[in-house]
Scaffold this motif. Structure first.
Motif, short mmCIF file in Angstrom:
data_model
loop_
_atom_site.label_atom_id
_atom_site.label_comp_id
_atom_site.label_asym_id
_atom_site.label_seq_id
_atom_site.Cartn_x
_atom_site.Cartn_y
_atom_site.Cartn_z
N GLU A 10 -12.53 0.88 9.08
CA GLU A 10 -13.54 0.72 10.29
C GLU A 10 -13.73 2.07 10.72
O GLU A 10 -14.78 2.73 11.54
N GLU A 11 -12.69 3.02 10.96
CA GLU A 11 -12.78 4.29 11.21
C GLU A 11 -13.66 5.02 10.58
O GLU A 11 -14.34 5.75 11.24
N GLY A 12 -13.73 4.94 9.33
CA GLY A 12 -14.82 5.73 8.62
C GLY A 12 -16.29 5.42 8.76
O GLY A 12 -17.13 6.23 8.86
N LEU A 13 -16.22 4.09 8.95
CA LEU A 13 -17.67 3.39 9.23
C LEU A 13 -18.08 4.01 10.78
O LEU A 13 -19.47 4.11 11.01
N GLY A 14 -17.10 4.16 11.51
CA GLY A 14 -17.59 4.89 12.82
C GLY A 14 -18.17 6.13 12.89
O GLY A 14 -18.91 6.46 13.81
N LEU A 15 -17.95 6.71 11.70
CA LEU A 15 -18.65 8.19 11.57
C LEU A 15 -19.98 8.03 11.45
O LEU A 15 -20.85 9.04 11.50
N LEU A 16 -20.61 6.93 11.13
CA LEU A 16 -22.10 6.64 11.28
C LEU A 16 -22.79 6.95 12.63
O LEU A 16 -24.00 7.33 12.67
N LEU A 17 -21.96 7.19 13.69
CA LEU A 17 -22.38 7.65 14.86
C LEU A 17 -23.07 9.01 14.92
O LEU A 17 -23.80 9.50 15.79
N LYS A 18 -22.42 9.80 14.06
CA LYS A 18 -22.95 11.20 13.60
C LYS A 18 -24.21 11.21 13.06
O LYS A 18 -25.02 12.40 13.09
N GLY A 80 -24.39 -12.64 6.58
CA GLY A 80 -25.69 -12.18 7.37
C GLY A 80 -25.35 -11.38 8.75
O GLY A 80 -24.32 -10.67 8.82
N ASP A 81 -26.15 -10.98 9.56
CA ASP A 81 -26.31 -10.40 10.60
C ASP A 81 -25.04 -10.57 11.62
O ASP A 81 -24.08 -9.77 12.07
N ALA A 82 -24.82 -12.06 11.97
CA ALA A 82 -23.86 -12.51 12.69
C ALA A 82 -22.45 -12.31 12.20
O ALA A 82 -21.51 -11.87 12.81
N GLU A 83 -22.31 -12.48 10.90
CA GLU A 83 -20.89 -12.54 10.54
C GLU A 83 -20.33 -10.73 10.35
O GLU A 83 -19.40 -10.60 10.34
N VAL A 84 -21.40 -9.98 9.95
CA VAL A 84 -21.29 -8.64 9.98
C VAL A 84 -20.80 -8.22 11.37
O VAL A 84 -19.68 -7.35 11.39
N GLN A 85 -21.37 -8.60 12.49
CA GLN A 85 -21.03 -8.13 13.79
C GLN A 85 -19.82 -8.88 14.30
O GLN A 85 -19.06 -8.13 14.95
N ASN A 86 -19.28 -9.96 13.66
CA ASN A 86 -18.25 -10.99 14.33
C ASN A 86 -17.19 -10.77 13.48
O ASN A 86 -15.78 -10.90 13.64
N ASP A 87 -17.27 -10.82 12.03
CA ASP A 87 -16.25 -11.00 11.20
C ASP A 87 -15.62 -9.60 10.43
O ASP A 87 -14.42 -9.22 10.17
N LEU A 88 -16.69 -8.72 10.04
CA LEU A 88 -16.64 -7.59 9.33
C LEU A 88 -15.72 -6.57 10.21
O LEU A 88 -14.97 -5.88 9.55
N SER A 90 -13.98 -5.08 13.84
CA SER A 90 -13.09 -5.74 15.16
C SER A 90 -14.31 -5.77 16.37
O SER A 90 -15.30 -4.97 16.34
N GLY A 91 -14.03 -6.31 17.45
CA GLY A 91 -14.27 -6.48 18.71
C GLY A 91 -14.47 -5.02 19.32
O GLY A 91 -15.30 -4.76 20.10
N ALA A 92 -13.46 -4.23 19.18
CA ALA A 92 -13.44 -2.85 19.52
C ALA A 92 -14.53 -1.73 18.93
O ALA A 92 -14.56 -0.77 19.60
N PHE A 93 -15.06 -2.30 17.76
CA PHE A 93 -16.13 -1.25 17.24
C PHE A 93 -17.27 -1.14 18.19
O PHE A 93 -17.59 -1.92 18.79
N HIS A 94 -17.75 0.02 18.21
CA HIS A 94 -18.90 0.48 18.86
C HIS A 94 -20.17 -0.54 18.70
O HIS A 94 -20.57 -1.11 17.65
N LEU A 100 -26.73 -2.22 14.48
CA LEU A 100 -27.39 -1.63 13.82
C LEU A 100 -26.96 -2.11 12.32
O LEU A 100 -27.70 -2.22 11.39
N ILE A 101 -25.45 -1.87 12.04
CA ILE A 101 -25.09 -2.13 10.63
C ILE A 101 -25.24 -3.61 10.09
O ILE A 101 -25.76 -3.67 9.00
N GLY A 102 -25.32 -4.43 11.13
CA GLY A 102 -25.37 -6.03 10.81
C GLY A 102 -27.00 -6.03 10.42
O GLY A 102 -27.29 -6.79 9.45
N ASN A 103 -27.99 -5.60 11.16
CA ASN A 103 -29.31 -5.49 10.99
C ASN A 103 -29.62 -5.16 9.60
O ASN A 103 -30.37 -5.70 8.70
#
Length: 196
Positions: A10-18, A80-88, A90-94, A100-103
């Motif tokens: 998840e920390e690695g995925l957060g680097l997409l903010l750059k 799908g979009d909802a599962e990526v946002q809710n399950d993939l 954590s709630g603390a993620f940006h 955007l990742i879910g879409n």
């Protein structure tokens, strides 16, 4: 298989903010889909994205691992979009990045699933069976005349080679009985499994 990313992924995925734009995020995700089965992101992918993201080698490698894990989990569970946002994640993620990742994943998911399924190795699938009973009227041996035989023609779809082929064979009464007994046993075993 895990249903969500680990903290490191998840920390690695957060680097997409750059990433400089949404298009770049889409490009990174789709490029990583092509590499999802590799043990690690390719050197070429890492080097080409270090400069555009302004990340270090370690950070870009971590991003690749996070993307690869996210794509594999989303494909495995058909998120799908909802599962990526809710399950993939954590709630603390940006939140905006999560959306955007879910879409992006949900947009590409139907095409990705088709590609993954088309590359799977599977058994040929029976499409059609045609049969008839014939009586032999000519033979080298007199004992083989006037003997009923079953002629079977099957259309089989080979999913690996993507072609339909005909399989033809002849069965004597005894061989036909053996096949029918075997199919009856298979039917009974399947029925017993369904009951449990």
């Amino acid at each position: 298989m895990q249903r969500s990313l680990s903290a490191a992924q998840e920390e690695g995925l957060g680097l997409l903010l750059k990433a400089p734009s949404k298009e770049k995020v889409n490009e990174l995700i789709t490029d990583m889909f092509a590499q999802r089965n590799n043990a690690h992101a390719s050197e070429e992918w890492i080097q080409s994205n270090m400069a555009s993201l302004g990340t270090t080698l370690e950070e870009t490698t971590k991003l690749g691992e996070g993307l690869r894990a996210a794509i594999k989990i989303a494909l495995y569970y058909n998120y799908g979009d909802a599962e990526v946002q809710n399950d993939l994640v954590s709630g603390a993620f940006h939140k905006a990045l999560k959306k955007l990742i879910g879409n992006i994943i949900s947009y590409h998911m139907p095409n990705w699933r088709r590609q993954v399924i088309s590359k799977q190795v599977g058994l040929p699938q029976l499409e059609e069976v045609d049969w008839r009973i014939d009586v032999k009227s000519a033979s080298d041996l007199i004992g083989h005349m006037q003997v009923p035989t079953c002629l079977v023609n099957m259309k089989v779809n080979d999913t690996v080679q993507d072609k339909v082929s005909n399989v033809q064979f002849e069965l004597s009464r005894e061989r036909l009985q053996t096949v029918l007994d075997g199919l009856t046993r298979i039917r009974d075993q399947l029925a017993q499994i369904n009951r449990t």
